[in-house]
Design an enzyme around this catalytic site. Structure first.
Site, short mmCIF file in Angstrom:
data_model
loop_
_atom_site.label_atom_id
_atom_site.label_comp_id
_atom_site.label_asym_id
_atom_site.label_seq_id
_atom_site.Cartn_x
_atom_site.Cartn_y
_atom_site.Cartn_z
N GLY A 158 0.83 -1.20 0.00
CA GLY A 158 0.00 0.00 0.00
C GLY A 158 0.86 1.25 0.00
O GLY A 158 2.09 1.18 0.08
N SER A 159 0.21 2.40 -0.09
CA SER A 159 0.93 3.67 -0.10
C SER A 159 0.06 4.76 0.50
O SER A 159 -1.13 4.56 0.74
CB SER A 159 1.34 4.05 -1.54
OG SER A 159 0.18 4.25 -2.34
N GLY A 160 0.67 5.93 0.74
CA GLY A 160 -0.08 7.07 1.24
C GLY A 160 -0.60 6.90 2.65
O GLY A 160 -1.59 7.55 3.03
N SER A 161 0.03 6.05 3.46
CA SER A 161 -0.38 5.78 4.85
C SER A 161 -1.76 5.13 4.95
O SER A 161 -2.37 5.11 6.02
CB SER A 161 -0.36 7.07 5.70
OG SER A 161 0.94 7.59 5.80
N ARG A 162 -2.26 4.58 3.85
CA ARG A 162 -3.57 3.93 3.88
C ARG A 162 -3.51 2.67 4.75
O ARG A 162 -2.70 1.79 4.53
CB ARG A 162 -4.01 3.56 2.47
CG ARG A 162 -4.34 4.75 1.57
CD ARG A 162 -4.57 4.30 0.14
NE ARG A 162 -5.02 5.37 -0.74
CZ ARG A 162 -4.21 6.21 -1.37
NH1 ARG A 162 -2.90 6.09 -1.20
NH2 ARG A 162 -4.69 7.14 -2.16
N GLY A 163 -4.38 2.61 5.72
CA GLY A 163 -4.44 1.45 6.58
C GLY A 163 -3.37 1.38 7.64
O GLY A 163 -3.25 0.37 8.33
N ARG A 283 10.26 5.47 -5.90
CA ARG A 283 9.64 6.44 -6.79
C ARG A 283 9.88 7.84 -6.24
O ARG A 283 10.38 8.00 -5.12
CB ARG A 283 8.13 6.18 -6.86
CG ARG A 283 7.51 6.07 -5.47
CD ARG A 283 6.03 6.13 -5.45
NE ARG A 283 5.50 5.80 -4.13
CZ ARG A 283 5.42 6.64 -3.12
NH1 ARG A 283 5.86 7.89 -3.25
NH2 ARG A 283 4.92 6.26 -1.95
#
Length: 408
Positions: A158-163, A283
Protein backbone atom coordinates in the site's frame (compact mmCIF):
# COMPACT_ATOMS: atom_id res chain seq x y z
CA UNK A 1 8.77 15.27 -38.21
CA UNK A 2 7.12 12.69 -35.92
CA UNK A 3 6.23 14.05 -32.50
CA UNK A 4 8.10 12.60 -29.54
CA UNK A 5 5.66 11.44 -26.89
CA UNK A 6 6.06 10.88 -23.17
CA UNK A 7 3.68 8.18 -21.98
CA UNK A 8 2.35 8.79 -18.45
CA UNK A 9 0.79 5.80 -16.73
CA UNK A 10 -2.15 7.06 -14.68
CA UNK A 11 -2.06 10.56 -13.17
CA UNK A 12 -1.55 12.32 -9.87
CA UNK A 13 -3.60 15.10 -8.31
CA UNK A 14 -0.52 16.68 -6.75
CA UNK A 15 2.24 16.41 -9.37
CA UNK A 16 0.54 15.11 -12.52
CA UNK A 17 0.15 18.53 -14.08
CA UNK A 18 3.78 19.35 -13.23
CA UNK A 19 4.93 16.33 -15.25
CA UNK A 20 2.75 17.42 -18.16
CA UNK A 21 4.15 20.96 -18.14
CA UNK A 22 7.74 19.75 -17.77
CA UNK A 23 7.28 17.36 -20.69
CA UNK A 24 5.91 20.15 -22.85
CA UNK A 25 8.84 22.42 -21.96
CA UNK A 26 11.15 19.63 -23.12
CA UNK A 27 9.37 19.48 -26.47
CA UNK A 28 7.47 16.27 -25.68
CA UNK A 29 3.82 15.44 -26.24
CA UNK A 30 2.36 13.97 -23.01
CA UNK A 31 -0.12 11.12 -23.37
CA UNK A 32 -1.84 9.75 -20.26
CA UNK A 33 -3.03 6.14 -20.11
CA UNK A 34 -5.59 5.70 -17.35
CA UNK A 35 -8.39 3.38 -16.28
CA UNK A 36 -10.42 6.55 -15.62
CA UNK A 37 -8.92 9.76 -17.03
CA UNK A 38 -11.85 11.84 -15.71
CA UNK A 39 -10.53 11.52 -12.14
CA UNK A 40 -7.63 13.85 -12.99
CA UNK A 41 -9.01 17.38 -13.32
CA UNK A 42 -5.94 18.80 -15.07
CA UNK A 43 -6.38 16.46 -18.06
CA UNK A 44 -9.77 17.97 -18.82
CA UNK A 45 -8.85 21.54 -17.86
CA UNK A 46 -5.83 21.59 -20.17
CA UNK A 47 -7.42 19.48 -22.94
CA UNK A 48 -4.63 16.91 -22.77
CA UNK A 49 -4.53 13.64 -24.65
CA UNK A 50 -5.72 10.84 -22.40
CA UNK A 51 -6.68 7.29 -23.32
CA UNK A 52 -8.91 5.00 -21.29
CA UNK A 53 -7.27 1.60 -20.87
CA UNK A 54 -7.06 -1.07 -18.18
CA UNK A 55 -3.80 -0.02 -16.53
CA UNK A 56 -3.66 -3.21 -14.48
CA UNK A 57 -3.35 -5.21 -17.72
CA UNK A 58 0.21 -5.09 -19.09
CA UNK A 59 -0.80 -6.69 -22.40
CA UNK A 60 -3.50 -4.06 -22.92
CA UNK A 61 -0.97 -1.31 -22.22
CA UNK A 62 1.50 -2.82 -24.68
CA UNK A 63 -1.19 -2.91 -27.37
CA UNK A 64 -2.09 0.72 -26.71
CA UNK A 65 1.55 1.83 -26.84
CA UNK A 66 2.00 -0.07 -30.12
CA UNK A 67 -1.01 1.78 -31.50
CA UNK A 68 0.47 5.10 -30.34
CA UNK A 69 3.72 4.28 -32.12
CA UNK A 70 1.88 4.65 -35.43
CA UNK A 71 1.45 8.36 -34.62
CA UNK A 72 4.29 9.21 -32.26
CA UNK A 73 7.87 8.34 -31.49
CA UNK A 74 7.71 7.18 -27.87
CA UNK A 75 10.62 8.90 -26.13
CA UNK A 76 9.90 7.45 -22.70
CA UNK A 77 7.37 5.97 -20.31
CA UNK A 78 6.88 6.83 -16.65
CA UNK A 79 4.05 6.95 -14.15
CA UNK A 80 2.75 7.74 -10.71
CA UNK A 81 2.08 6.10 -7.38
CA UNK A 82 -1.26 7.68 -6.56
CA UNK A 83 -2.96 4.30 -6.83
CA UNK A 84 -0.07 2.24 -5.51
CA UNK A 85 3.53 1.45 -6.42
CA UNK A 86 2.38 -1.43 -8.63
CA UNK A 87 1.98 1.12 -11.42
CA UNK A 88 5.66 1.99 -11.22
CA UNK A 89 6.52 -1.70 -11.55
CA UNK A 90 4.30 -1.77 -14.65
CA UNK A 91 6.26 1.20 -16.00
CA UNK A 92 9.41 -0.87 -15.68
CA UNK A 93 7.82 -3.77 -17.58
CA UNK A 94 6.70 -1.49 -20.39
CA UNK A 95 10.13 0.10 -20.63
CA UNK A 96 11.72 -3.35 -20.87
CA UNK A 97 9.29 -4.39 -23.61
CA UNK A 98 9.88 -1.27 -25.73
CA UNK A 99 13.63 -1.13 -24.93
CA UNK A 100 13.33 2.22 -23.17
CA UNK A 101 15.08 3.53 -20.06
CA UNK A 102 13.27 2.70 -16.86
CA UNK A 103 13.34 1.09 -13.42
CA UNK A 104 13.93 -2.62 -12.87
CA UNK A 105 10.41 -4.06 -12.42
CA UNK A 106 11.67 -6.94 -10.26
CA UNK A 107 13.32 -4.52 -7.83
CA UNK A 108 10.16 -2.41 -7.68
CA UNK A 109 8.00 -5.47 -6.99
CA UNK A 110 10.32 -6.65 -4.21
CA UNK A 111 10.33 -3.19 -2.70
CA UNK A 112 6.56 -2.60 -2.82
CA UNK A 113 5.98 -5.75 -0.75
CA UNK A 114 6.89 -4.26 2.61
CA UNK A 115 7.58 -7.61 4.26
CA UNK A 116 9.97 -8.63 1.47
CA UNK A 117 11.53 -5.17 1.71
CA UNK A 118 12.07 -5.63 5.44
CA UNK A 119 13.68 -9.03 4.91
CA UNK A 120 16.09 -7.72 2.27
CA UNK A 121 17.06 -4.76 4.44
CA UNK A 122 17.60 -7.06 7.42
CA UNK A 123 19.94 -9.30 5.42
CA UNK A 124 22.34 -6.39 4.93
CA UNK A 125 22.07 -5.01 8.46
CA UNK A 126 20.08 -1.86 7.65
CA UNK A 127 18.66 -0.46 10.93
CA UNK A 128 14.88 -0.87 11.09
CA UNK A 129 12.11 -1.60 13.61
CA UNK A 130 11.35 -5.11 14.79
CA UNK A 131 8.60 -6.60 12.59
CA UNK A 132 6.38 -9.63 12.07
CA UNK A 133 4.10 -10.77 9.23
CA UNK A 134 0.50 -11.75 10.06
CA UNK A 135 -2.40 -13.13 8.03
CA UNK A 136 -4.98 -13.62 10.79
CA UNK A 137 -5.99 -11.99 14.05
CA UNK A 138 -4.16 -14.45 16.29
CA UNK A 139 -0.93 -13.78 14.35
CA UNK A 140 -1.36 -10.05 14.95
CA UNK A 141 -1.96 -10.56 18.68
CA UNK A 142 1.06 -12.84 19.00
CA UNK A 143 3.29 -10.44 17.08
CA UNK A 144 2.21 -7.47 19.20
CA UNK A 145 2.92 -9.45 22.37
CA UNK A 146 6.40 -10.39 21.14
CA UNK A 147 7.30 -6.87 20.02
CA UNK A 148 5.51 -5.02 22.82
CA UNK A 149 2.79 -2.37 22.62
CA UNK A 150 2.45 0.16 21.14
CA UNK A 151 2.90 -1.22 17.62
CA UNK A 152 2.34 -0.05 14.06
CA UNK A 153 -0.16 -2.22 12.18
CA UNK A 154 -0.40 -1.80 8.42
CA UNK A 155 -1.02 -3.67 5.15
CA UNK A 156 2.05 -5.32 3.63
CA UNK A 157 1.25 -3.56 0.34
CA UNK A 158 0.00 0.00 0.00
CA UNK A 159 0.93 3.67 -0.10
CA UNK A 160 -0.08 7.07 1.24
CA UNK A 161 -0.38 5.78 4.85
CA UNK A 162 -3.57 3.93 3.88
CA UNK A 163 -4.44 1.45 6.58
CA UNK A 164 -1.49 2.45 8.80
CA UNK A 165 -2.31 2.88 12.48
CA UNK A 166 -0.57 3.13 15.82
CA UNK A 167 -2.20 0.59 18.15
CA UNK A 168 -1.54 1.59 21.75
CA UNK A 169 -3.57 -1.10 23.54
CA UNK A 170 -5.29 -4.43 22.90
CA UNK A 171 -8.62 -2.76 22.09
CA UNK A 172 -7.10 -0.61 19.33
CA UNK A 173 -5.17 -3.63 18.09
CA UNK A 174 -8.32 -5.74 17.78
CA UNK A 175 -10.29 -2.94 16.16
CA UNK A 176 -7.71 -2.17 13.48
CA UNK A 177 -6.97 -5.82 12.81
CA UNK A 178 -10.67 -6.36 12.15
CA UNK A 179 -10.72 -3.33 9.85
CA UNK A 180 -7.90 -4.74 7.73
CA UNK A 181 -9.05 -8.36 7.74
CA UNK A 182 -12.72 -7.59 7.07
CA UNK A 183 -11.94 -6.07 3.69
CA UNK A 184 -12.69 -2.45 4.61
CA UNK A 185 -9.22 -1.50 3.44
CA UNK A 186 -8.39 -1.15 -0.28
CA UNK A 187 -6.50 -4.48 -0.29
CA UNK A 188 -9.51 -6.79 -0.21
CA UNK A 189 -8.21 -10.31 -0.82
CA UNK A 190 -6.13 -12.38 1.62
CA UNK A 191 -4.64 -9.33 3.40
CA UNK A 192 -1.10 -9.67 4.68
CA UNK A 193 -0.44 -7.47 7.67
CA UNK A 194 2.80 -6.10 9.05
CA UNK A 195 3.11 -5.58 12.78
CA UNK A 196 6.05 -3.33 13.60
CA UNK A 197 7.79 -1.79 16.57
CA UNK A 198 6.85 1.87 16.98
CA UNK A 199 10.12 3.71 16.34
CA UNK A 200 9.77 7.02 18.17
CA UNK A 201 11.71 10.07 17.08
CA UNK A 202 11.89 12.83 14.48
CA UNK A 203 10.55 11.93 11.05
CA UNK A 204 12.88 12.56 8.09
CA UNK A 205 12.73 11.63 4.43
CA UNK A 206 15.69 11.34 2.05
CA UNK A 207 15.03 12.20 -1.60
CA UNK A 208 17.33 10.44 -4.04
CA UNK A 209 17.85 10.46 -7.80
CA UNK A 210 19.95 7.60 -9.05
CA UNK A 211 22.57 7.26 -6.31
CA UNK A 212 22.61 10.97 -5.41
CA UNK A 213 20.97 12.07 -2.15
CA UNK A 214 19.36 15.35 -3.21
CA UNK A 215 18.27 16.40 0.25
CA UNK A 216 16.53 15.39 3.45
CA UNK A 217 13.23 16.82 4.66
CA UNK A 218 11.45 16.78 8.01
CA UNK A 219 7.74 16.44 8.68
CA UNK A 220 5.22 16.60 11.51
CA UNK A 221 2.07 14.52 11.85
CA UNK A 222 -1.39 15.19 13.18
CA UNK A 223 -2.66 13.46 16.33
CA UNK A 224 -2.36 9.70 16.88
CA UNK A 225 -3.32 7.02 16.07
CA UNK A 226 -3.10 8.01 12.40
CA UNK A 227 -0.17 9.38 10.40
CA UNK A 228 -1.52 12.36 8.47
CA UNK A 229 1.24 14.81 7.56
CA UNK A 230 0.55 18.35 8.75
CA UNK A 231 3.75 20.17 7.78
CA UNK A 232 6.85 19.52 5.66
CA UNK A 233 10.13 21.41 6.02
CA UNK A 234 12.97 21.35 3.50
CA UNK A 235 15.75 20.83 4.42
CA UNK A 236 15.47 19.12 7.78
CA UNK A 237 17.37 20.77 10.62
CA UNK A 238 20.18 18.20 10.99
CA UNK A 239 23.78 18.23 12.11
CA UNK A 240 26.40 17.31 9.52
CA UNK A 241 26.82 13.94 11.24
CA UNK A 242 23.07 13.22 11.24
CA UNK A 243 22.86 14.11 7.55
CA UNK A 244 25.80 11.86 6.74
CA UNK A 245 24.37 8.92 8.68
CA UNK A 246 20.97 9.18 6.97
CA UNK A 247 22.65 9.47 3.57
CA UNK A 248 24.84 6.43 4.27
CA UNK A 249 21.88 4.29 5.35
CA UNK A 250 19.92 5.49 2.29
CA UNK A 251 22.61 4.23 -0.07
CA UNK A 252 22.72 0.94 1.84
CA UNK A 253 18.98 0.59 1.19
CA UNK A 254 19.47 1.08 -2.54
CA UNK A 255 22.12 -1.65 -2.63
CA UNK A 256 20.02 -4.04 -0.55
CA UNK A 257 16.94 -3.60 -2.73
CA UNK A 258 18.58 -3.42 -6.14
CA UNK A 259 17.47 0.17 -6.69
CA UNK A 260 19.53 3.11 -7.92
CA UNK A 261 17.81 4.02 -11.19
CA UNK A 262 15.63 7.08 -11.08
CA UNK A 263 13.96 8.54 -8.00
CA UNK A 264 13.64 7.00 -4.54
CA UNK A 265 12.36 8.45 -1.28
CA UNK A 266 13.27 6.78 2.00
CA UNK A 267 11.41 7.50 5.24
CA UNK A 268 13.22 7.47 8.59
CA UNK A 269 12.69 8.02 12.27
CA UNK A 270 15.66 9.37 14.19
CA UNK A 271 15.42 7.07 17.20
CA UNK A 272 17.63 6.50 20.24
CA UNK A 273 19.83 4.29 18.04
CA UNK A 274 20.04 6.80 15.19
CA UNK A 275 18.31 6.64 11.79
CA UNK A 276 15.81 3.76 11.53
CA UNK A 277 14.26 2.98 8.13
CA UNK A 278 10.47 3.14 8.16
CA UNK A 279 9.91 2.57 4.45
CA UNK A 280 11.68 2.69 1.10
CA UNK A 281 9.53 4.04 -1.74
CA UNK A 282 10.98 3.28 -5.20
CA UNK A 283 9.64 6.44 -6.79
CA UNK A 284 9.52 10.22 -6.55
CA UNK A 285 7.70 11.56 -3.52
CA UNK A 286 4.34 13.18 -4.22
CA UNK A 287 3.31 16.76 -3.62
CA UNK A 288 4.58 18.89 -2.03
CA UNK A 289 8.05 17.26 -2.07
CA UNK A 290 9.14 18.20 -5.63
CA UNK A 291 7.88 21.74 -5.15
CA UNK A 292 9.79 22.13 -1.87
CA UNK A 293 13.01 20.77 -3.39
CA UNK A 294 12.77 23.35 -6.15
CA UNK A 295 12.06 26.16 -3.68
CA UNK A 296 14.88 25.10 -1.36
CA UNK A 297 17.59 24.24 -3.88
CA UNK A 298 16.41 25.31 -7.33
CA UNK A 299 16.42 21.68 -8.52
CA UNK A 300 13.43 20.68 -10.66
CA UNK A 301 13.25 16.98 -9.81
CA UNK A 302 10.38 16.36 -12.22
CA UNK A 303 12.18 17.83 -15.22
CA UNK A 304 15.38 16.01 -14.31
CA UNK A 305 13.47 12.74 -13.91
CA UNK A 306 11.96 13.13 -17.38
CA UNK A 307 15.41 13.87 -18.79
CA UNK A 308 16.63 10.60 -17.30
CA UNK A 309 13.63 8.75 -18.75
CA UNK A 310 14.24 10.04 -22.29
CA UNK A 311 18.03 9.76 -22.14
CA UNK A 312 18.92 13.45 -21.94
CA UNK A 313 21.68 14.78 -19.70
CA UNK A 314 20.38 15.74 -16.29
CA UNK A 315 21.58 18.35 -13.79
CA UNK A 316 21.15 17.99 -10.02
CA UNK A 317 23.36 20.92 -9.06
CA UNK A 318 21.92 23.21 -6.38
CA UNK A 319 21.30 26.77 -7.55
CA UNK A 320 20.61 28.29 -4.13
CA UNK A 321 19.93 27.30 -0.51
CA UNK A 322 16.67 28.41 1.08
CA UNK A 323 14.28 26.93 3.64
CA UNK A 324 10.95 25.80 2.19
CA UNK A 325 7.92 24.49 4.03
CA UNK A 326 4.34 23.45 3.35
CA UNK A 327 1.39 23.46 5.74
CA UNK A 328 -1.32 20.92 4.92
CA UNK A 329 -4.99 21.88 5.18
CA UNK A 330 -6.79 19.04 7.00
CA UNK A 331 -10.47 18.87 7.87
CA UNK A 332 -11.46 18.61 11.54
CA UNK A 333 -14.75 16.78 10.90
CA UNK A 334 -16.66 14.74 8.34
CA UNK A 335 -19.55 16.17 6.38
CA UNK A 336 -20.24 18.41 3.40
CA UNK A 337 -17.89 21.27 2.62
CA UNK A 338 -20.05 24.40 2.49
CA UNK A 339 -17.27 26.73 1.45
CA UNK A 340 -13.51 27.17 1.49
CA UNK A 341 -11.91 30.52 0.70
CA UNK A 342 -9.04 32.87 1.34
CA UNK A 343 -6.66 31.24 -1.13
CA UNK A 344 -6.10 34.43 -3.13
CA UNK A 345 -5.27 36.42 0.03
CA UNK A 346 -2.94 33.66 1.21
CA UNK A 347 -1.21 33.53 -2.18
CA UNK A 348 -0.62 37.29 -2.02
CA UNK A 349 1.45 37.03 1.18
CA UNK A 350 5.11 37.77 0.26
CA UNK A 351 7.12 34.57 0.29
CA UNK A 352 4.18 32.25 -0.47
CA UNK A 353 4.93 30.20 -3.59
CA UNK A 354 1.78 28.13 -3.94
CA UNK A 355 -1.70 27.66 -2.52
CA UNK A 356 -3.24 24.40 -3.70
CA UNK A 357 -6.81 23.30 -2.96
CA UNK A 358 -7.93 19.76 -3.73
CA UNK A 359 -11.59 20.25 -2.84
CA UNK A 360 -14.36 22.75 -3.54
CA UNK A 361 -17.82 23.61 -2.19
CA UNK A 362 -20.25 20.69 -1.82
CA UNK A 363 -17.40 18.17 -1.65
CA UNK A 364 -18.05 15.22 0.64
CA UNK A 365 -15.47 15.12 3.42
CA UNK A 366 -14.89 11.65 4.85
CA UNK A 367 -11.66 11.45 6.82
CA UNK A 368 -9.67 8.25 6.31
CA UNK A 369 -6.71 8.89 8.57
CA UNK A 370 -4.27 9.07 5.65
CA UNK A 371 -3.11 11.26 2.77
CA UNK A 372 -6.66 11.45 1.40
CA UNK A 373 -7.56 13.75 4.31
CA UNK A 374 -5.62 16.63 2.76
CA UNK A 375 -7.87 19.38 1.43
CA UNK A 376 -4.84 21.26 0.11
CA UNK A 377 -1.68 23.01 1.26
CA UNK A 378 0.20 26.29 1.40
CA UNK A 379 3.91 26.39 0.49
CA UNK A 380 6.45 29.13 1.18
CA UNK A 381 10.19 29.74 1.15
CA UNK A 382 12.70 32.25 2.49
CA UNK A 383 16.37 32.38 3.51
CA UNK A 384 15.61 31.17 7.08
CA UNK A 385 13.38 28.69 8.89
CA UNK A 386 11.98 31.32 11.26
CA UNK A 387 10.99 33.60 8.38
CA UNK A 388 9.42 30.75 6.41
CA UNK A 389 7.36 29.69 9.44
CA UNK A 390 6.17 33.28 9.92
CA UNK A 391 5.12 33.49 6.26
CA UNK A 392 3.16 30.25 6.53
CA UNK A 393 1.40 31.37 9.71
CA UNK A 394 0.30 34.62 8.08
CA UNK A 395 -0.89 32.88 4.92
CA UNK A 396 -2.81 30.05 6.58
CA UNK A 397 -4.73 32.55 8.74
CA UNK A 398 -6.47 33.78 5.58
CA UNK A 399 -7.84 30.35 4.67
CA UNK A 400 -11.08 29.23 6.23
CA UNK A 401 -13.82 26.71 5.56
CA UNK A 402 -17.12 25.43 6.87
CA UNK A 403 -18.19 21.79 7.02
CA UNK A 404 -21.76 20.77 7.82
CA UNK A 405 -21.75 17.38 9.59
CA UNK A 406 -23.89 14.68 8.02
CA UNK A 407 -27.08 14.12 10.00
CA UNK A 408 -27.61 10.53 8.87
Amino acid sequence: MTKRALILLEGHRGIGSLYVKAAQRLGLHPVTLSADPTQYDYLVAENLEAIRVDTSNVDALIRECCRLQRTYSIAGITGFSGLGDSFYATVGKLCRHFKLRGPDPSSIERCRDKFTQRQLLAQTGVPQPAYRLATKATDVQRAAAEIGLPVIVKPAVGSGSRGVRLCRNVEELAEHTGYLLDGEHICRSSPRILVEEFAEGRYCCADIMGNDVIGISAADFGPSPHFVFREWTYPALLTDDEHRRIADVSLSCLRALGLGWGPTCIEFRWSKRGPVVIEVNPRLGGAPTPQLVQLAYGIDLITEHIKLVIGDEWNLRRKHSHVAAARMLVADRDGTLDWINGESQAAAVPGVSEVKLYVGPKASIIRKGDIRDWMGYVAAASPSLAETETILERAVEFIGWSITPDTR
